[in-house]
Design a protein around this motif. Structure first.
Motif, PDB file in Angstrom:
ATOM      1  N   ALA A  59       0.830  -1.205   0.000  1.00  0.00           N
ATOM      2  CA  ALA A  59       0.000   0.000   0.000  1.00  0.00           C
ATOM      3  C   ALA A  59       0.867   1.258   0.000  1.00  0.00           C
ATOM      4  CB  ALA A  59      -0.931  -0.004   1.207  1.00  0.00           C
ATOM      5  N   ILE A  60       1.928   1.246   0.767  1.00  0.00           N
ATOM      6  CA  ILE A  60       2.822   2.412   0.815  1.00  0.00           C
ATOM      7  C   ILE A  60       3.504   2.620  -0.534  1.00  0.00           C
ATOM      8  CG2 ILE A  60       4.964   3.299   1.819  1.00  0.00           C
ATOM      9  CD1 ILE A  60       4.027   1.995   4.474  1.00  0.00           C
ATOM     10  N   LEU A  61       4.023   1.553  -1.121  1.00  0.00           N
ATOM     11  CA  LEU A  61       4.701   1.668  -2.412  1.00  0.00           C
ATOM     12  C   LEU A  61       3.756   2.123  -3.517  1.00  0.00           C
ATOM     13  CD1 LEU A  61       7.032  -1.464  -2.359  1.00  0.00           C
ATOM     14  CD2 LEU A  61       7.698   0.944  -2.263  1.00  0.00           C
ATOM     15  N   VAL A  62       2.558   1.560  -3.547  1.00  0.00           N
ATOM     16  CA  VAL A  62       1.607   1.937  -4.589  1.00  0.00           C
ATOM     17  C   VAL A  62       1.157   3.386  -4.406  1.00  0.00           C
ATOM     18  CG1 VAL A  62      -0.695   1.450  -5.523  1.00  0.00           C
ATOM     19  CG2 VAL A  62       0.877  -0.422  -5.056  1.00  0.00           C
ATOM     20  N   SER A  63       1.043   3.842  -3.167  1.00  0.00           N
ATOM     21  CA  SER A  63       0.623   5.224  -2.943  1.00  0.00           C
ATOM     22  C   SER A  63       1.639   6.223  -3.483  1.00  0.00           C
ATOM     23  CB  SER A  63       0.383   5.477  -1.458  1.00  0.00           C
ATOM     24  OG  SER A  63       1.605   5.524  -0.746  1.00  0.00           O
ATOM     25  N   PHE A  65       3.344   5.772  -6.327  1.00  0.00           N
ATOM     26  CA  PHE A  65       3.329   5.760  -7.783  1.00  0.00           C
ATOM     27  C   PHE A  65       1.940   5.876  -8.401  1.00  0.00           C
ATOM     28  CE2 PHE A  65       7.103   3.326  -6.459  1.00  0.00           C
ATOM     29  CZ  PHE A  65       8.065   4.164  -6.989  1.00  0.00           C
ATOM     30  N   ALA A  66       0.921   5.407  -7.697  1.00  0.00           N
ATOM     31  CA  ALA A  66      -0.450   5.439  -8.233  1.00  0.00           C
ATOM     32  C   ALA A  66      -1.416   5.837  -7.128  1.00  0.00           C
ATOM     33  CB  ALA A  66      -0.819   4.083  -8.813  1.00  0.00           C
ATOM     34  N   PRO A  67      -1.458   7.116  -6.786  1.00  0.00           N
ATOM     35  CA  PRO A  67      -2.352   7.546  -5.705  1.00  0.00           C
ATOM     36  C   PRO A  67      -3.803   7.175  -6.004  1.00  0.00           C
ATOM     37  CG  PRO A  67      -0.894   9.333  -6.376  1.00  0.00           C
ATOM     38  CD  PRO A  67      -0.714   8.231  -7.364  1.00  0.00           C
ATOM     39  N   GLY A  68      -4.487   6.734  -4.982  1.00  0.00           N
ATOM     40  CA  GLY A  68      -5.876   6.332  -5.139  1.00  0.00           C
ATOM     41  C   GLY A  68      -6.062   4.831  -5.265  1.00  0.00           C
ATOM     42  N   TRP A  69      -5.005   4.116  -5.583  1.00  0.00           N
ATOM     43  CA  TRP A  69      -5.095   2.663  -5.747  1.00  0.00           C
ATOM     44  C   TRP A  69      -4.402   1.893  -4.638  1.00  0.00           C
ATOM     45  CZ3 TRP A  69      -8.296   0.374  -8.968  1.00  0.00           C
ATOM     46  CH2 TRP A  69      -8.814   1.120 -10.002  1.00  0.00           C
ATOM     47  N   PHE A  70      -3.845   2.598  -3.658  1.00  0.00           N
ATOM     48  CA  PHE A  70      -3.049   1.923  -2.638  1.00  0.00           C
ATOM     49  C   PHE A  70      -3.881   0.997  -1.753  1.00  0.00           C
ATOM     50  CE2 PHE A  70      -4.380   5.972  -1.008  1.00  0.00           C
ATOM     51  CZ  PHE A  70      -4.714   5.751   0.311  1.00  0.00           C
ATOM     52  N   ILE A  71      -5.135   1.323  -1.508  1.00  0.00           N
ATOM     53  CA  ILE A  71      -5.957   0.469  -0.648  1.00  0.00           C
ATOM     54  C   ILE A  71      -6.293  -0.835  -1.364  1.00  0.00           C
ATOM     55  CG2 ILE A  71      -8.205   0.280   0.489  1.00  0.00           C
ATOM     56  CD1 ILE A  71      -7.937   3.292   1.041  1.00  0.00           C
ATOM     57  N   VAL A  72      -6.649  -0.739  -2.620  1.00  0.00           N
ATOM     58  CA  VAL A  72      -6.974  -1.938  -3.402  1.00  0.00           C
ATOM     59  C   VAL A  72      -5.741  -2.823  -3.531  1.00  0.00           C
ATOM     60  CG1 VAL A  72      -7.709  -2.767  -5.668  1.00  0.00           C
ATOM     61  CG2 VAL A  72      -8.815  -0.779  -4.647  1.00  0.00           C
ATOM     62  N   ALA A  73      -4.597  -2.213  -3.855  1.00  0.00           N
ATOM     63  CA  ALA A  73      -3.367  -2.982  -4.029  1.00  0.00           C
ATOM     64  C   ALA A  73      -2.938  -3.637  -2.719  1.00  0.00           C
ATOM     65  CB  ALA A  73      -2.251  -2.082  -4.562  1.00  0.00           C
ATOM     66  N   GLY A  74      -3.010  -2.896  -1.621  1.00  0.00           N
ATOM     67  CA  GLY A  74      -2.638  -3.457  -0.324  1.00  0.00           C
ATOM     68  C   GLY A  74      -3.554  -4.595   0.083  1.00  0.00           C
ATOM     69  N   ALA A  75      -4.854  -4.428  -0.145  1.00  0.00           N
ATOM     70  CA  ALA A  75      -5.807  -5.481   0.209  1.00  0.00           C
ATOM     71  C   ALA A  75      -5.574  -6.738  -0.615  1.00  0.00           C
ATOM     72  CB  ALA A  75      -7.230  -4.979   0.012  1.00  0.00           C
ATOM     73  N   LEU A  76      -5.353  -6.564  -1.913  1.00  0.00           N
ATOM     74  CA  LEU A  76      -5.102  -7.732  -2.769  1.00  0.00           C
ATOM     75  C   LEU A  76      -3.796  -8.421  -2.407  1.00  0.00           C
ATOM     76  CD1 LEU A  76      -6.300  -6.409  -6.241  1.00  0.00           C
ATOM     77  CD2 LEU A  76      -7.416  -8.093  -4.762  1.00  0.00           C
ATOM     78  N   ALA A  77      -2.755  -7.637  -2.138  1.00  0.00           N
ATOM     79  CA  ALA A  77      -1.465  -8.233  -1.770  1.00  0.00           C
ATOM     80  C   ALA A  77      -1.566  -8.971  -0.444  1.00  0.00           C
ATOM     81  CB  ALA A  77      -0.392  -7.150  -1.697  1.00  0.00           C
ATOM     82  N   GLY A  78      -2.262  -8.391   0.518  1.00  0.00           N
ATOM     83  CA  GLY A  78      -2.431  -9.053   1.811  1.00  0.00           C
ATOM     84  C   GLY A  78      -3.242 -10.322   1.702  1.00  0.00           C
ATOM     85  N   ALA A  79      -4.335 -10.276   0.938  1.00  0.00           N
ATOM     86  CA  ALA A  79      -5.173 -11.460   0.769  1.00  0.00           C
ATOM     87  C   ALA A  79      -4.441 -12.564   0.030  1.00  0.00           C
ATOM     88  CB  ALA A  79      -6.451 -11.089   0.033  1.00  0.00           C
TER      89      ALA A  79
END
Length: 88
Positions: A59-63, A65-79
């Motif tokens: 989530a931190i890394l995606v935020s 480079f792609a603001p607004g998508w960090f929650i989706v990316a973090g959730a998918l990576a965690g799951a």
């Protein structure tokens, strides 16, 4: 359940549009607080730390480079990482 989910999401979307500056009212803190509330009970065993750490880092890394998508990316990576960790 699906109908309830869709209806409450629509209400939240419409109500959220009425708030012009969410940070002024502290609403920008709601998502991190909900995440912490859900994550704290999950970390009772050491094995569950890895998906939490992976989700946070992604989530931190995606935020950056792609603001607004960090929650989706973090959730998918965690799951995904939680699904791949082998339970004994």
């Amino acid at each position: 359940l699906y109908l309830g989910w869709v209806l409450t999401t629509a209400i939240g979307f419409l109500a959220g549009a009425l708030v012009s500056r969410p940070e002024r009212h502290g609403l920008d803190l709601v998502l991190p607080i909900v995440f912490a509330t859900l994550a704290v009970p999950m970390v009772r065993r050491a094995r569950r730390y890895a998906p939490l750490i992976i989700a946070g880092l992604v989530a931190i890394l995606v935020s950056l480079f792609a603001p607004g998508w960090f929650i989706v990316a973090g959730a998918l990576a965690g799951a995904l990482s939680a699904a791949l960790i082998d339970e004994e």
